[in-house]
Design an enzyme around this catalytic site. Structure first.
Site, PDB file in Angstrom:
ATOM      1  CB  THR A 291      -0.485  -0.185   1.049  1.00 14.94           C
ATOM      2  OG1 THR A 291      -0.562  -0.077   2.571  1.00 14.94           O
ATOM      3  CG2 THR A 291      -1.709  -0.873   1.552  1.00 14.94           C
TER       4      THR A 291
ATOM      5  NE  ARG B 177      -5.290  -9.409  -0.692  1.00 14.17           N
ATOM      6  CZ  ARG B 177      -4.632  -8.590  -0.464  1.00 14.17           C
ATOM      7  NH1 ARG B 177      -5.102  -6.920  -0.854  1.00 14.17           N
ATOM      8  NH2 ARG B 177      -3.543  -8.211   0.285  1.00 14.17           N
ATOM      9  CB  VAL B 178     -10.541  -6.842   1.021  1.00 16.09           C
ATOM     10  CG1 VAL B 178     -11.024  -5.214   2.544  1.00 16.09           C
ATOM     11  CG2 VAL B 178     -12.300  -6.401   0.031  1.00 16.09           C
TER      12      VAL B 178
ATOM     13  CG  ASP C  85      -3.388  -3.962   5.942  1.00 18.05           C
ATOM     14  OD1 ASP C  85      -2.967  -2.876   5.943  1.00 18.05           O
ATOM     15  OD2 ASP C  85      -2.918  -4.668   4.933  1.00 18.05           O
TER      16      ASP C  85
ATOM     17  CB  THR D  98       2.929  -0.858   3.810  1.00 16.75           C
ATOM     18  OG1 THR D  98       2.648  -1.237   3.193  1.00 16.75           O
ATOM     19  CG2 THR D  98       4.409  -0.713   4.597  1.00 16.75           C
ATOM     20  N   GLY D  99       1.832  -3.872   4.312  1.00 14.24           N
ATOM     21  CA  GLY D  99       2.741  -5.604   3.456  1.00 14.24           C
ATOM     22  C   GLY D  99       1.344  -6.589   3.650  1.00 14.24           C
TER      23      GLY D  99
END
Length: 303
Positions: free
Chosen positions: A185, A213-214, A216, A235-236
């Site tokens: 992100t 797909r969603v 975080d 992020t990740g």
């Protein structure tokens, strides 16, 4: 690394696992955010300005740089905003929107906090938001590289069972991809000189991923959180981040008085090294970033 309490501060990131060669994009985003903060003092406006800059950059997995799905055509984006003035909005799996973070801000002015899929896209058209630009050659090149890596020699995503993914896969293209594909992100956290905090983040999705797909990024407490003691963005690998409610967990440590740097390192230490993860945060007196992989960042503080 301490700063003057309530001096304005901005921290931005370009995604865990993203090349540090893109750090100039983070610097530009932070500069624009800080300039905006100095003009009107609104932490949320500054955070959104930073993320919009990175969405428009084209090199980050957000906005115009979002990854193509394995069909080579579908782009599904997520974004979210939150501040300590009560503004909260998010979108997920939205398509054909130039700046999803601005759409998330618009959602905050509706009776809802989260819109997804076709409903989010229709809302964007209703309020006259610009459509996404056509798919770029850069995105197509990244997609061709992705397809060329079809091999099955590495896990689809660290911590996820390949057989389970294969069973439910909803593309015609097989899911036999090595590690290193996009799942990051962009994000920004801001402390205003008035003591208010804000966070904004945006993601161009993950490849490979099931349609719909969603991660975080649009999930409050997982990819982002802001409260009276600070703001945090993560992020990740979203499938792992949400299991720890990472942003809210790290915020809680900061609120409990743990030094910001220690809180960020403690948050990243929740994950094994093969799971790429990064964090940025601002508190009343500090600002910083930490990741277990390359992560372009920029931090700027008002003087």
């Amino acid at each position: 690394m301490s700063n003057t309490p309530h001096a304005g501060a901005v921290v931005v990131h370009g995604g865990a696992g993203t090349s540090r060669d893109h750090e100039d994009g983070c610097v530009l985003a932070a500069r624009r955010a800080l300039a905006q903060l100095e003009i009107n003092g609104d932490a949320l406006g500054a955070a959104i300005g930073a993320v919009t800059t990175m969405e428009d950059d084209g090199r980050f997995n957000a906005g115009s740089g979002s990854v193509l799905g394995l069909d080579g055509a579908t782009v599904e984006m997520d974004a979210a905003i939150m501040d300590t003035r009560g503004r909260l909005g998010a979108v997920a799996c939205v398509q054909s929107v130039k700046n999803p973070v601005r759409l998330a801000r618009a959602v905050a002015d509706t009776p809802h906090w989260l819109l997804v899929g076709e409903g989010a896209s229709r809302f964007a058209r209703t309020i006259g938001m610009p459509d996404a630009a056509p798919v770029t050659e850069r995105q197509r090149t990244a997609h061709r590289k992705l397809l060329a890596q079809l091999a099955g020699s590495m896990p689809v995503m660290p911590g996820l069972d390949r057989d389970l993914i294969d069973h439910y896969w909803n593309y015609n293209t097989p899911v036999r991809l090595p590690e290193g594909v996009a799942c990051d992100t962009v994000g920004a956290v801001v402390r205003g000189a008035d003591g208010h905090f804000a966070v904004a983040c945006s993601s161009g999705g993950s490849a490979p991923a099931l349609l719909g797909r969603v991660g975080d990024a649009p999930i409050i407490g997982s990819g982002f959180f802001a409260g009276p003691e600070g703001a945090v963005a993560a992020t990740g690998i979203g499938e792992q981040i949400v299991r720890h409610l990472l942003a809210r967990t790290v915020y809680g440590w900061i609120a409990d008085g743990i030094p910001l740097t220690d809180a960020l390192q403690r948050g990243v230490a929740l994950f094994t090294p093969d799971i790429k993860v990064g964090l940025i945060a601002v508190s009343r007196t500090d600002a910083g970033a930490f990741s277990n992989s390359d992560m372009p960042t920029s931090k700027m503080v008002q003087r």
